[in-house]
Scaffold this motif. Sequence first.
Motif, PDB file in Angstrom:
ATOM      1  N   GLN A  52       1.434 -30.875  21.086  1.00  0.00           N
ATOM      2  CA  GLN A  52       1.432 -31.672  22.317  1.00  0.00           C
ATOM      3  C   GLN A  52       2.383 -31.167  23.392  1.00  0.00           C
ATOM      4  N   GLY A  53       3.499 -30.620  22.983  1.00  0.00           N
ATOM      5  CA  GLY A  53       4.453 -30.218  24.012  1.00  0.00           C
ATOM      6  C   GLY A  53       5.642 -29.498  23.418  1.00  0.00           C
ATOM      7  N   SER A  54       6.733 -29.482  24.193  1.00  0.00           N
ATOM      8  CA  SER A  54       7.910 -28.714  23.800  1.00  0.00           C
ATOM      9  C   SER A  54       8.777 -29.440  22.783  1.00  0.00           C
ATOM     10  N   ILE A  55       8.573 -30.733  22.588  1.00  0.00           N
ATOM     11  CA  ILE A  55       9.367 -31.479  21.619  1.00  0.00           C
ATOM     12  C   ILE A  55       8.784 -31.257  20.238  1.00  0.00           C
ATOM     13  N   LYS A  56       9.574 -30.758  19.329  1.00  0.00           N
ATOM     14  CA  LYS A  56       9.061 -30.471  17.994  1.00  0.00           C
ATOM     15  C   LYS A  56       9.225 -31.679  17.077  1.00  0.00           C
ATOM     16  N   PRO A  57       8.320 -31.850  16.113  1.00  0.00           N
ATOM     17  CA  PRO A  57       8.458 -32.942  15.139  1.00  0.00           C
ATOM     18  C   PRO A  57       9.714 -32.763  14.304  1.00  0.00           C
ATOM     19  N   LEU A  58      10.130 -33.827  13.643  1.00  0.00           N
ATOM     20  CA  LEU A  58      11.301 -33.785  12.781  1.00  0.00           C
ATOM     21  C   LEU A  58      11.038 -32.915  11.555  1.00  0.00           C
ATOM     22  N   PHE A  59      12.073 -32.303  11.070  1.00  0.00           N
ATOM     23  CA  PHE A  59      11.993 -31.493   9.840  1.00  0.00           C
ATOM     24  C   PHE A  59      11.416 -32.318   8.696  1.00  0.00           C
ATOM     25  N   ASN A  60      11.859 -33.557   8.597  1.00  0.00           N
ATOM     26  CA  ASN A  60      11.438 -34.396   7.481  1.00  0.00           C
ATOM     27  C   ASN A  60       9.962 -34.771   7.554  1.00  0.00           C
ATOM     28  N   SER A  61       9.381 -34.758   8.743  1.00  0.00           N
ATOM     29  CA  SER A  61       7.949 -35.025   8.864  1.00  0.00           C
ATOM     30  C   SER A  61       7.151 -33.942   8.143  1.00  0.00           C
ATOM     31  N   TYR A  62       7.574 -32.707   8.326  1.00  0.00           N
ATOM     32  CA  TYR A  62       6.920 -31.607   7.606  1.00  0.00           C
ATOM     33  C   TYR A  62       7.150 -31.731   6.099  1.00  0.00           C
ATOM     34  N   MET A  63       8.391 -32.076   5.733  1.00  0.00           N
ATOM     35  CA  MET A  63       8.734 -32.085   4.308  1.00  0.00           C
ATOM     36  C   MET A  63       8.014 -33.189   3.544  1.00  0.00           C
ATOM     37  N   VAL A  64       7.789 -34.336   4.175  1.00  0.00           N
ATOM     38  CA  VAL A  64       7.075 -35.431   3.505  1.00  0.00           C
ATOM     39  C   VAL A  64       5.684 -34.960   3.086  1.00  0.00           C
ATOM     40  N   ILE A  65       5.005 -34.235   3.971  1.00  0.00           N
ATOM     41  CA  ILE A  65       3.666 -33.726   3.658  1.00  0.00           C
ATOM     42  C   ILE A  65       3.758 -32.581   2.653  1.00  0.00           C
ATOM     43  N   MET A  66       4.714 -31.692   2.879  1.00  0.00           N
ATOM     44  CA  MET A  66       4.862 -30.540   1.995  1.00  0.00           C
ATOM     45  C   MET A  66       5.153 -30.970   0.562  1.00  0.00           C
ATOM     46  N   ASP A  67       5.976 -31.982   0.391  1.00  0.00           N
ATOM     47  CA  ASP A  67       6.290 -32.486  -0.953  1.00  0.00           C
ATOM     48  C   ASP A  67       5.047 -33.030  -1.646  1.00  0.00           C
ATOM     49  N   GLN A  68       4.176 -33.665  -0.866  1.00  0.00           N
ATOM     50  CA  GLN A  68       2.948 -34.209  -1.455  1.00  0.00           C
ATOM     51  C   GLN A  68       2.017 -33.093  -1.920  1.00  0.00           C
ATOM     52  N   TYR A  69       1.876 -32.066  -1.100  1.00  0.00           N
ATOM     53  CA  TYR A  69       1.062 -30.921  -1.522  1.00  0.00           C
ATOM     54  C   TYR A  69       1.674 -30.265  -2.763  1.00  0.00           C
ATOM     55  N   ALA A  70       3.016 -30.181  -2.787  1.00  0.00           N
ATOM     56  CA  ALA A  70       3.685 -29.565  -3.931  1.00  0.00           C
ATOM     57  C   ALA A  70       3.442 -30.360  -5.213  1.00  0.00           C
ATOM     58  N   LYS A  71       3.473 -31.685  -5.112  1.00  0.00           N
ATOM     59  CA  LYS A  71       3.225 -32.526  -6.280  1.00  0.00           C
ATOM     60  C   LYS A  71       1.824 -32.301  -6.842  1.00  0.00           C
ATOM     61  N   ARG A  72       0.879 -32.027  -5.956  1.00  0.00           N
ATOM     62  CA  ARG A  72      -0.495 -31.773  -6.384  1.00  0.00           C
ATOM     63  C   ARG A  72      -0.668 -30.380  -6.990  1.00  0.00           C
ATOM     64  N   GLY A  73       0.310 -29.521  -6.799  1.00  0.00           N
ATOM     65  CA  GLY A  73       0.150 -28.136  -7.203  1.00  0.00           C
ATOM     66  C   GLY A  73      -0.753 -27.379  -6.252  1.00  0.00           C
ATOM     67  N   GLY A 121       3.264 -48.643  26.798  1.00  0.00           N
ATOM     68  CA  GLY A 121       3.841 -47.535  27.553  1.00  0.00           C
ATOM     69  C   GLY A 121       5.063 -46.941  26.891  1.00  0.00           C
ATOM     70  N   CYS A 122       5.245 -47.226  25.622  1.00  0.00           N
ATOM     71  CA  CYS A 122       6.407 -46.736  24.879  1.00  0.00           C
ATOM     72  C   CYS A 122       6.329 -45.220  24.727  1.00  0.00           C
ATOM     73  N   HIS A 123       7.470 -44.575  24.807  1.00  0.00           N
ATOM     74  CA  HIS A 123       7.533 -43.124  24.630  1.00  0.00           C
ATOM     75  C   HIS A 123       7.133 -42.763  23.205  1.00  0.00           C
ATOM     76  N   ILE A 124       6.145 -41.886  23.068  1.00  0.00           N
ATOM     77  CA  ILE A 124       5.678 -41.451  21.760  1.00  0.00           C
ATOM     78  C   ILE A 124       6.258 -40.061  21.500  1.00  0.00           C
ATOM     79  N   GLY A 125       7.124 -39.970  20.507  1.00  0.00           N
ATOM     80  CA  GLY A 125       7.786 -38.707  20.226  1.00  0.00           C
ATOM     81  C   GLY A 125       8.036 -38.527  18.740  1.00  0.00           C
ATOM     82  N   PRO A 126       9.015 -37.696  18.375  1.00  0.00           N
ATOM     83  CA  PRO A 126       9.249 -37.347  16.976  1.00  0.00           C
ATOM     84  C   PRO A 126       9.434 -38.531  16.038  1.00  0.00           C
TER      85      PRO A 126
END
Length: 623
Positions: free
Chosen positions: A526-547, A492-497
């Motif tokens: 899912q709702g009004s709580i937005k993910p952390l900036f770094n969550s986006y950047m971790v994925i974005m950096d991986q795509y960038a590494k691939r070109g 029942g733990c709160h699942i969030g950013p």
Amino acid sequence: MWSLRRAAYSHLRSQGCRVGTLRACYTKVVVRSDYVENAVGIAGPIELVSGVCLLPKRFYHSPSSHVYFHPGSQSLSSQAGAKSSEDEEDLEDGFSELETPDSMDSIEESNRVEEVREEFVSGPDLSDVDSEASLNELDLSDAEAGATDEESKKKRSPMDLFWAIMNASHVESGLEQWVAEGNHLGRSELSFLMLTFRKRKMYGRALQVSEWLEKNKQLTFEERDYASRLDLIAKVRGLQKAEQYIGKIPESFRGEIIYRTLLASCVVALNVKKAEEVFQKMRDQDFPITTFACNQLILLYKRFDKKKIADVLLLMEKENVKPTLFTYRLLIDTKGQSNDITGMEQVLETMEAEGIKPDIFTQYLLSKYYIRGGLNEKAESVLKEMEGFSLKANRGACRNLLPLYAALGKADDVSRVWKACESKPQLEECAAAIEAWGKLGKIEEAEAVFEKMCKTWKKLPTKNYTALLRVYADHKLLSKGKDLAKRMADSGCHIGPLTWDGLVKLYVEAGDVEKADSILQKAAQQGSIKPLFNSYMVIMDQYAKRGDVHNTEKMFHRLKQAGYVGRLRQYQALLQAYINANAPAYGFRDRMKSDNIFPNRALEAQLAQVDAFKKTAISDLLD
């Protein structure tokens, strides 16, 4: 103060910039009327971008134009206040992304180190250090209206009111039921209630309580009560609504506390332009220049324009405003981020000469930057000071000592510190121990700490689960990470950013970037709580590494949709995708200009690389 300003200028001299005596005005002032949300101004040639420093009483800002000023090469822009969700119990992005790294290679490391520990830097100023101005909680006094006929009122546990509201269908119905049952509702209960909501980041509910109190005349509002409402409005509805609310505050209560609360809200929202305008308005109204207000500017400039910190220090000297411990902590952190260990030590010497002793947070910063600079002996010396004569007597240092000893690779010291906590551990110490054992690669020890928590507490906070989740992510233990995530849901733990961030890193480290992308996309919907900036950047950096330009552009767009705009890191990652794809980034400078973004040295180098890919008439024929 002179030594502080000298230290602040030292990095400018080392870059070959001519500083000398600050002047009130300069040959050119760059004025921009294209106000764009979230923009962060950075480097241009020194002779092209200049303006006025903080010494004059006026900033020469107007609502319709944005004046960039500084006797150096950086310029400023702004960011609109972001909304907070009503029940945002996880950590918000806040200041987790500290500074723009000098190269793409350092982005991930900078993110990983700072996202967990920035709370030690920015947090105290908005809570512990200057709590009377920033939190603006209801006065602890119980003598005001609303505590009438106290003898007939019931005295109950302070948490009873909190749970009465949490268990009610609405905040108003919970409060009305509380009063109808004859329970006491004075300032002490309300102060505890508001502080509890704030600690849990339930700003929406705190705001509803404040509105109900005024509507039902349960409390005679004072300036600090209005300031508390203002702060909550800024967090929940944004800076624009907060500014509009100031007009509704009775003029007799529209004093300095109101405006420095708005200033702090601008800083939390990372809105440089608005923060400067508010500070100027405070000066125009002849409010005293306080250390709190100056600290807010330093906190903001530490992130966006370090050169202007020297101007703030000069203003403090001129107005005879004494630096506080937090001022020195900000300066130490700034020097440490710039790898200026000598400057950091000069600030420390000045602080101690003023009779201010470094606290645990300051010592944490010193040791962290010594470790980062490879000065392990100095770091160990600071850690011994943090320990004091006895860990038992200095228990508060343990949560900071654990990850620092782990960073030094000292497993024996981590074990020794943990043993001092193990018999009666605190949740924060457990999370720090899990992090420490994870850094040392001792997964079983980290899991043992987690299991001890599960036996000690019936329900664990999200951050204690995510501490172990990060360990699994760092060591590519995908199966264990998935099992832990299921365990979180079952408990029942709160699942969030924080949880989303841990899962994103888990799959990225396991090499399944597409799955991480899918998780993040679902979380964002899912709702009004937005993910952390770094969550986006971790994925974005991986795509960038691939070109992979297509998917990197997609993540860039999603960052903007989430409200994360105007940060150099996302532009750096996007440019890196073009570089790795050997593709020209047509019109990239125009894109940045439209977003009010100005490249720093590292970004200029990337732009030069993509410019080299552009086709010429000859290259097109040869191809």
